[in-house]
Design a protein around this motif. Structure first.
Motif, PDB file in Angstrom:
ATOM      1  N   HIS A   9       0.224  -1.639  12.295  1.00 21.26           N
ATOM      2  CA  HIS A   9       1.607  -1.386  11.907  1.00 21.26           C
ATOM      3  C   HIS A   9       1.977  -2.236  10.690  1.00 21.26           C
ATOM      4  CE1 HIS A   9       5.843  -0.164  12.915  1.00 21.26           C
ATOM      5  NE2 HIS A   9       6.078  -1.223  12.136  1.00 21.26           N
ATOM      6  N   GLY A  10       1.512  -3.477  10.684  1.00 22.14           N
ATOM      7  CA  GLY A  10       1.783  -4.358   9.545  1.00 22.14           C
ATOM      8  C   GLY A  10       1.196  -3.815   8.251  1.00 22.14           C
ATOM      9  N   VAL A  11      -0.031  -3.342   8.305  1.00 16.53           N
ATOM     10  CA  VAL A  11      -0.644  -2.744   7.109  1.00 16.53           C
ATOM     11  C   VAL A  11       0.188  -1.552   6.649  1.00 16.53           C
ATOM     12  CG1 VAL A  11      -2.669  -1.477   6.253  1.00 16.53           C
ATOM     13  CG2 VAL A  11      -2.986  -3.513   7.684  1.00 16.53           C
ATOM     14  N   ILE A  12       0.556  -0.710   7.616  1.00 17.75           N
ATOM     15  CA  ILE A  12       1.369   0.472   7.292  1.00 17.75           C
ATOM     16  C   ILE A  12       2.709   0.050   6.696  1.00 17.75           C
ATOM     17  CG2 ILE A  12       2.611   2.415   8.309  1.00 17.75           C
ATOM     18  CD1 ILE A  12       0.218   2.630  10.307  1.00 17.75           C
ATOM     19  N   ASP A  13       3.325  -1.000   7.233  1.00 17.14           N
ATOM     20  CA  ASP A  13       4.619  -1.466   6.712  1.00 17.14           C
ATOM     21  C   ASP A  13       4.566  -1.731   5.213  1.00 17.14           C
ATOM     22  OD1 ASP A  13       6.155  -1.430   9.034  1.00 17.14           O
ATOM     23  OD2 ASP A  13       5.655  -3.497   9.558  1.00 17.14           O
ATOM     24  N   TYR A  14       3.574  -2.510   4.800  1.00 14.65           N
ATOM     25  CA  TYR A  14       3.496  -2.876   3.383  1.00 14.65           C
ATOM     26  C   TYR A  14       3.127  -1.679   2.505  1.00 14.65           C
ATOM     27  CZ  TYR A  14       3.983  -7.698   4.948  1.00 14.65           C
ATOM     28  OH  TYR A  14       4.470  -8.865   5.505  1.00 14.65           O
ATOM     29  N   VAL A  15       2.216  -0.849   2.967  1.00 16.53           N
ATOM     30  CA  VAL A  15       1.840   0.353   2.198  1.00 16.53           C
ATOM     31  C   VAL A  15       3.019   1.315   2.134  1.00 16.53           C
ATOM     32  CG1 VAL A  15       0.325   2.378   2.167  1.00 16.53           C
ATOM     33  CG2 VAL A  15      -0.629   0.115   2.683  1.00 16.53           C
ATOM     34  N   TRP A  16       3.711   1.504   3.264  1.00 16.91           N
ATOM     35  CA  TRP A  16       4.870   2.384   3.336  1.00 16.91           C
ATOM     36  C   TRP A  16       5.958   1.900   2.368  1.00 16.91           C
ATOM     37  CZ3 TRP A  16      10.052   1.965   4.630  1.00 16.91           C
ATOM     38  CH2 TRP A  16      10.723   3.122   5.027  1.00 16.91           C
ATOM     39  N   GLY A  17       6.228   0.597   2.392  1.00 13.64           N
ATOM     40  CA  GLY A  17       7.254   0.041   1.503  1.00 13.64           C
ATOM     41  C   GLY A  17       6.911   0.244   0.042  1.00 13.64           C
ATOM     42  N   LEU A  18       5.665  -0.022  -0.320  1.00 16.83           N
ATOM     43  CA  LEU A  18       5.238   0.178  -1.715  1.00 16.83           C
ATOM     44  C   LEU A  18       5.269   1.646  -2.105  1.00 16.83           C
ATOM     45  CD1 LEU A  18       2.280  -2.364  -1.894  1.00 16.83           C
ATOM     46  CD2 LEU A  18       4.519  -2.560  -3.029  1.00 16.83           C
ATOM     47  N   ALA A  19       4.829   2.522  -1.205  1.00 13.31           N
ATOM     48  CA  ALA A  19       4.853   3.960  -1.494  1.00 13.31           C
ATOM     49  C   ALA A  19       6.289   4.447  -1.663  1.00 13.31           C
ATOM     50  CB  ALA A  19       4.145   4.737  -0.384  1.00 13.31           C
ATOM     51  N   ALA A  35      19.197   8.927  -4.900  1.00  7.31           N
ATOM     52  CA  ALA A  35      17.896   9.080  -4.240  1.00  7.31           C
ATOM     53  C   ALA A  35      16.958   7.944  -4.635  1.00  7.31           C
ATOM     54  CB  ALA A  35      17.285  10.426  -4.596  1.00  7.31           C
ATOM     55  N   THR A  36      16.994   7.580  -5.894  1.00 12.24           N
ATOM     56  CA  THR A  36      16.140   6.494  -6.383  1.00 12.24           C
ATOM     57  C   THR A  36      16.534   5.177  -5.740  1.00 12.24           C
ATOM     58  OG1 THR A  36      15.740   7.625  -8.464  1.00 12.24           O
ATOM     59  CG2 THR A  36      15.394   5.242  -8.449  1.00 12.24           C
ATOM     60  N   TRP A  37      17.828   4.876  -5.709  1.00  7.11           N
ATOM     61  CA  TRP A  37      18.281   3.617  -5.130  1.00  7.11           C
ATOM     62  C   TRP A  37      17.997   3.530  -3.632  1.00  7.11           C
ATOM     63  CZ3 TRP A  37      18.658  -0.732  -7.316  1.00  7.11           C
ATOM     64  CH2 TRP A  37      18.967  -0.804  -8.679  1.00  7.11           C
ATOM     65  N   MET A  38      18.116   4.648  -2.933  1.00  6.46           N
ATOM     66  CA  MET A  38      17.777   4.646  -1.507  1.00  6.46           C
ATOM     67  C   MET A  38      16.305   4.277  -1.320  1.00  6.46           C
ATOM     68  SD  MET A  38      20.431   5.166   0.317  1.00  6.46           S
ATOM     69  CE  MET A  38      19.676   5.425   1.898  1.00  6.46           C
ATOM     70  N   ALA A  39      15.438   4.868  -2.118  1.00  4.35           N
ATOM     71  CA  ALA A  39      14.003   4.578  -2.020  1.00  4.35           C
ATOM     72  C   ALA A  39      13.717   3.120  -2.350  1.00  4.35           C
ATOM     73  CB  ALA A  39      13.216   5.509  -2.943  1.00  4.35           C
ATOM     74  N   ILE A  40      14.353   2.602  -3.372  1.00 10.44           N
ATOM     75  CA  ILE A  40      14.121   1.213  -3.774  1.00 10.44           C
ATOM     76  C   ILE A  40      14.650   0.239  -2.718  1.00 10.44           C
ATOM     77  CG2 ILE A  40      14.796  -0.573  -5.446  1.00 10.44           C
ATOM     78  CD1 ILE A  40      14.635   1.679  -7.612  1.00 10.44           C
ATOM     79  N   VAL A  41      15.869   0.442  -2.255  1.00 10.44           N
ATOM     80  CA  VAL A  41      16.478  -0.463  -1.278  1.00 10.44           C
ATOM     81  C   VAL A  41      15.690  -0.457   0.031  1.00 10.44           C
ATOM     82  CG1 VAL A  41      18.526  -0.799   0.180  1.00 10.44           C
ATOM     83  CG2 VAL A  41      18.786  -0.427  -2.287  1.00 10.44           C
ATOM     84  N   PHE A  42      15.331   0.729   0.512  1.00 14.50           N
ATOM     85  CA  PHE A  42      14.594   0.795   1.772  1.00 14.50           C
ATOM     86  C   PHE A  42      13.163   0.293   1.619  1.00 14.50           C
ATOM     87  CE2 PHE A  42      18.236   3.038   3.192  1.00 14.50           C
ATOM     88  CZ  PHE A  42      18.233   2.936   4.581  1.00 14.50           C
ATOM     89  N   GLY A  43      12.538   0.531   0.476  1.00 15.25           N
ATOM     90  CA  GLY A  43      11.189   0.027   0.235  1.00 15.25           C
ATOM     91  C   GLY A  43      11.157  -1.489   0.187  1.00 15.25           C
ATOM     92  N   VAL A  44      12.063  -2.078  -0.586  1.00 13.29           N
ATOM     93  CA  VAL A  44      12.143  -3.539  -0.673  1.00 13.29           C
ATOM     94  C   VAL A  44      12.538  -4.123   0.685  1.00 13.29           C
ATOM     95  CG1 VAL A  44      13.461  -5.465  -1.675  1.00 13.29           C
ATOM     96  CG2 VAL A  44      12.596  -3.636  -3.143  1.00 13.29           C
ATOM     97  N   GLY A  45      13.500  -3.500   1.340  1.00  3.88           N
ATOM     98  CA  GLY A  45      13.939  -3.986   2.647  1.00  3.88           C
ATOM     99  C   GLY A  45      12.810  -4.017   3.658  1.00  3.88           C
ATOM    100  N   ALA A  46      12.021  -2.952   3.701  1.00  2.00           N
ATOM    101  CA  ALA A  46      10.901  -2.893   4.654  1.00  2.00           C
ATOM    102  C   ALA A  46       9.875  -3.979   4.363  1.00  2.00           C
ATOM    103  CB  ALA A  46      10.251  -1.517   4.604  1.00  2.00           C
ATOM    104  N   ILE A  47       9.581  -4.196   3.103  1.00  2.00           N
ATOM    105  CA  ILE A  47       8.621  -5.239   2.737  1.00  2.00           C
ATOM    106  C   ILE A  47       9.167  -6.615   3.123  1.00  2.00           C
ATOM    107  CG2 ILE A  47       7.527  -6.415   0.782  1.00  2.00           C
ATOM    108  CD1 ILE A  47       7.305  -3.551  -0.508  1.00  2.00           C
ATOM    109  N   LEU A  48      10.448  -6.855   2.869  1.00  2.00           N
ATOM    110  CA  LEU A  48      11.046  -8.149   3.194  1.00  2.00           C
ATOM    111  C   LEU A  48      11.076  -8.416   4.691  1.00  2.00           C
ATOM    112  CD1 LEU A  48      13.973  -8.482   0.632  1.00  2.00           C
ATOM    113  CD2 LEU A  48      11.864  -9.811   0.743  1.00  2.00           C
TER     114      LEU A  48
END
Length: 124
Positions: A9-19, A35-48
């Motif tokens: 799950h951890g590997v998926i988290d970081y790959v998912w966030g970057l993707a 749409a762009t901001w949603m992707a950026i905010v959720f991607g960064v949030g997931a990685i954090l």
């Protein structure tokens, strides 16, 4: 049924966030600001919050895994519905819906506790 180990799950988290971070440019919707901001905010949030999770790939190990999974589920619902909530469904739909649904599914299939170095789960 929970079958996904927290390490995977951890590997998926970081790959998912970057993707998710790259998705506006990969899927050609960088010209749709909401749409762009949603992707950026959720991607960064997931990685954090992954970096703060108490699992094998967490860096600071503060956030308990069950709370991480709640964030995955709630965030996935918001991400999947964001095209309708923020009015960009006519231009961008499937990346947000699919990334969001993936996150919801992941929250239901991941083990609640990380493995110890011995290969056994931590007692709850």
């Amino acid at each position: 049924m929970r079958f996904l180990p927290t390490r995977m799950h951890g590997v998926i988290d970081y790959v998912w966030g970057l993707a998710l971070l790259a998705s506006p440019w990969l899927f050609g919707f960088a010209d749709v600001p909401a749409a762009t901001w949603m992707a950026i905010v959720f991607g960064v949030g997931a990685i954090l919050y992954s970096a703060f999770t108490a699992y094998e790939l967490g860096i600071l190990k503060i956030l308990p895994m069950p709370m991480h999974l709640i964030l995955d589920g709630l965030g996935g619902v918001v991400l999947a519905t964001s095209p309708f909530l923020f009015g960009f469904a006519d231009r961008v739909l499937w990346p947000h819906v699919l990334f969001g649904l993936f996150s919801v599914v992941a929250c239901f299939v991941t083990h609640l506790e990380p493995m110890l170095t011995t290969g056994h789960r931590e007692p709850a």
